[in-house]
Design an enzyme around this catalytic site. Structure first.
Site, PDB file in Angstrom:
ATOM      1  N   THR A 165       0.967  -1.226  -0.067  1.00  0.00           N
ATOM      2  CA  THR A 165       0.066  -0.154   0.018  1.00  0.00           C
ATOM      3  C   THR A 165       0.836   1.399  -0.098  1.00  0.00           C
ATOM      4  O   THR A 165       1.262   1.661  -1.113  1.00  0.00           O
ATOM      5  CB  THR A 165      -0.997   0.039   1.308  1.00  0.00           C
ATOM      6  N   LYS A 191       3.999  -6.944   3.962  1.00  0.00           N
ATOM      7  CA  LYS A 191       4.006  -5.444   3.375  1.00  0.00           C
ATOM      8  C   LYS A 191       3.681  -4.885   5.078  1.00  0.00           C
ATOM      9  O   LYS A 191       3.314  -5.131   5.687  1.00  0.00           O
ATOM     10  CB  LYS A 191       2.725  -5.134   2.514  1.00  0.00           C
ATOM     11  N   THR A 202       1.277  -3.169  11.546  1.00  0.00           N
ATOM     12  CA  THR A 202       0.394  -3.050  10.806  1.00  0.00           C
ATOM     13  C   THR A 202       0.962  -3.771   9.456  1.00  0.00           C
ATOM     14  O   THR A 202       1.511  -3.171   8.750  1.00  0.00           O
ATOM     15  CB  THR A 202       0.059  -1.820  10.208  1.00  0.00           C
ATOM     16  N   GLU A 283       7.059   5.051   7.712  1.00  0.00           N
ATOM     17  CA  GLU A 283       6.609   6.348   6.875  1.00  0.00           C
ATOM     18  C   GLU A 283       7.626   7.483   7.400  1.00  0.00           C
ATOM     19  O   GLU A 283       7.550   7.802   8.398  1.00  0.00           O
ATOM     20  CB  GLU A 283       4.984   6.408   7.059  1.00  0.00           C
ATOM     21  N   ASN A 406       0.646  11.215   6.481  1.00  0.00           N
ATOM     22  CA  ASN A 406      -0.544  10.840   7.026  1.00  0.00           C
ATOM     23  C   ASN A 406      -1.355  12.142   7.314  1.00  0.00           C
ATOM     24  O   ASN A 406      -2.620  11.840   7.758  1.00  0.00           O
ATOM     25  CB  ASN A 406       0.098  10.409   8.473  1.00  0.00           C
ATOM     26  N   SER A 411      -6.561   6.633   5.413  1.00  0.00           N
ATOM     27  CA  SER A 411      -6.463   5.042   5.307  1.00  0.00           C
ATOM     28  C   SER A 411      -7.648   4.283   5.998  1.00  0.00           C
ATOM     29  O   SER A 411      -8.362   4.932   6.548  1.00  0.00           O
ATOM     30  CB  SER A 411      -4.995   4.830   6.460  1.00  0.00           C
TER      31      SER A 411
END
EC number: 2.3.1.35
Lengths: 411, 411
Positions: A165, A191, A202, A283, A406, A411
């Site tokens: 993703t 992932k 996650t 991230e 973000n 999401s």
């Protein structure tokens, strides 16, 4: 989705590793249009008759319909074991979708079972992507014939790409060992890059091996290893509703791996490698940080302190600024809730002893610690000076990149 | 220290409030050069004979020498009660400074006692600023004669400014009530903008009243009110080693406030006002967010869920991006550790019902929630649908400003 144009600077050099085929495991992928047209977004992994499956899942109380379905199936092996399949989509997490979410799982797993000639209890599905929108499951089931027809032993890298993703690189790892003179291979993909926290990051992780091992034996091994791999990483302290780890053992090597320590170590190498890669794709990450805590009253306290440091925004921003700010480490120790005594506390940045016995070390030269902070792979070590408890966790820094990704990505 | 040039956009309009003098309370400030030359960095507050003192402090296990000293003194009143003094410096927190930190506190409190003719047990000191560097206490004690000579009843705003560090505005609040026909006044000041989390935000808070109240009665009131004011705010989940709240009651109004609900409410107004101002000065904050959780099994669970939402980097970045991303709220509920059932969960952004019974509300129009998110003062409400437990906490968003301030500032 925020536009991610650059690969993480912490990505393994050399790109996706050369993963060996595992006898008895095949993959296929397809662009089903779950969210975006033309993007490969569904992968199928098929493991042959006689395989065993173990797993671990998010402990979130709002976990998704696919996770609940996987958990209900785990440990069940039909008498006539014709094999298993994992059907995974990106683009939509099928989380917080109420009754229609459960129906989507039923539709996907029963159609997959029918297409592959497997019992529905042997079909595991995962979904990752947007929360709260109904999963267009008909698009996925419409692609099943295509997926079944194109299964191939050497498509694991395509599978790794299909489940991405916000990931900036595909994640794969492998390791081998010998059991009784027989070579055993482990290979896996993952992932994950945000919403990464203890109690499963996650992530979606799929690992395959040709070892021969009982369902229970494999499950015990996976649960044990999970604590010091996927449960020991954090990007942002946020826990996904969809985290899933599935491990399939085909037994095709013939080597029996129950209670085999060499095999457990080998599986652990792959799990830790994939866990680290998830952090390396954190991230906005620019630094990979290992945090080791020792001298705690027990291992539980050591983990609490390590996670308190790893999740502290002030520690993470200091790392981003390459500032050897040990005062913030002291703060994070203090707020952790673990037993700690200011006056027995020692802190190292890399090999540099920064603080000792409750104050800055008399030999400390800030330039030494500052030099360590300029690196890409950092180590923070804390000795609480109280007992034998210890724990190691991994995290990354908190940067403008995290905010950029973000404050836009839905999401 | 990062250069903070702009006042927070969430600062109370109209600047520092007009605070009334409290009979029996005087202030003075001085530029002692604790860290920077020419910056007012020490404040003295003196309260007259017969006053009572209550307080609350950080629960960090690495708390600073001044905090430990305050905690040891709290509740002690010498028979000949000649009054109390608070001596506070900014620029250096005297935290994690080992033996010399304790010596600095002893030097400051004994010199202050001598200068003011008070017992050393009646001198409270706080320090805020850099961690781990020895406090240059001689610079502070050298200024004591000057501080004692310039005590003034109407210098509370100067005092509020002297204790600022990364604060972008000085924080003051006041409220009055009547007890038995007598007007009672409460006025207080605070500092704090980062390292703000439950178990006392990173703050120094000093509140004064002319009510007449026993030490024990005041302490019970302060402890009770603290739970829903300073312990109910979070900027970044990080807990300071120095948080201190001190409340002094001079009794000069003659109105007896023990067990008086009106007085407790009035004191609560000032405490909540100051707590909100700290959040409004949260590092990099552009949104003030109230998070209300109801329908929890009990109040403890409600607080857990509220804090999990308030501290989630993914929720906070979504707020910064004005994105009504209720999926991240679901995630934060799920990871909180509190009892929660996905299928009884409802979520509101402002007055907009977003999610209900485990899925997006059928009447939900995203534009409505998006419109609420564009405001400066936001409300997120979560009903867990399980019981009568409830809790309200306050936080701010997570922005590039936070990264800028904390990747540079050496705290």
């Amino acid at each position: 989705m925020a536009k991610i144009t650059k690969v993480s600077p912490l990505a393994p050099k050399g790109g996706f590793p050369q993963l060996p085929n595992i006898d008895g495991v095949r993959f296929s992928t397809v662009a089903a249009g779950v969210k975006y047209a033309g993007r490969t977004d569904v992968m199928l992994a098929h493991v042959d008759a006689g395989s065993t499956i173990a797993g671990a899942f998010t402990r979130s109380s709002t976990r998704s319909a696919p996770v609940l379905d996987c958990q209900a199936k785990l440990g069940r092996v039909e008498d006539d074991n014709k094999g298993f399949a994992f059907l995974v989509n990106s683009g939509n997490s099928n989380a917080f979708t109420g009754r229609v979410g459960v129906e989507a799982v039923e539709a996907i797993t029963s159609a997959t079972a029918k297409t592959l000639g497997l019992p529905v209890s042997h079909i595991y599905t995962s979904s990752t992507g947007v929360i709260g929108e109904p999963l267009p499951h008909a698009k996925i089931t419409a692609a099943l014939d295509d997926l079944a027809a194109t299964l191939s032993a050497d498509a694991i890298e395509d599978a790794a790409r299909a489940i991405m993703t916000t990931d900036t690189f595909a994640k794969g790892a492998t390791a081998t060992c010998e059991i009784g003179g027989v070579e055993v291979t482990v290979a896996g993909i993952a992932k994950g890059s945000g919403m990464i926290a203890p109690d499963m990051a996650t992530m979606l992780v799929y690992i395959f091996t040709d070892a021969k091992i009982s369902q229970l034996g494999l499950q015990e091994m996976v649960s044990r290893l999970n604590e010091d791999t996927f449960n020991a990483i954090t990007v942002d302290s946020d826990t996904s509703t969809s985290d899933s780890l599935l491990v399939a053992a085909t037994g095709t090597s013939g080597a029996i791996a129950d209670d085999n320590e060499t095999f457990e170590r080998t599986l652990g190498v792959v799990m830790k490698d994939l866990a680290h890669q998830v952090v390396r794709d954190g991230e906005g990450a620019t630094k990979f940080v290992e945090i080791h805590v020792e001298g705690a009253t027990d291992n539980v306290d050591a983990r609490k302190v390590a996670m308190s440091i790893a999740n502290s925004p002030l520690v993470k921003t200091a790392i981003a600024g390459e500032d050897p700010n040990w005062g913030r480490v002291v703060m994070a120790v203090g707020k952790s809730g673990a037993h700690a005594d200011r006056d027995t506390l020692s802190i190292w940045f890399g090999d540099v002893l920064v603080a000792k016995d409750g104050w800055v070390s008399p030999d400390y030269v800030e330039a030494d610690a500052a030099a360590h902070m300029k690196g890409e792979d950092l180590r923070i070590r804390v000795d609480l000076g109280l007992g034998a408890g210890h724990s190691t966790v991994w995290t990354c820094d908190l940067t403008h990149g995290y905010i950029e990704i973000n404050a836009d990505y839905r999401s």
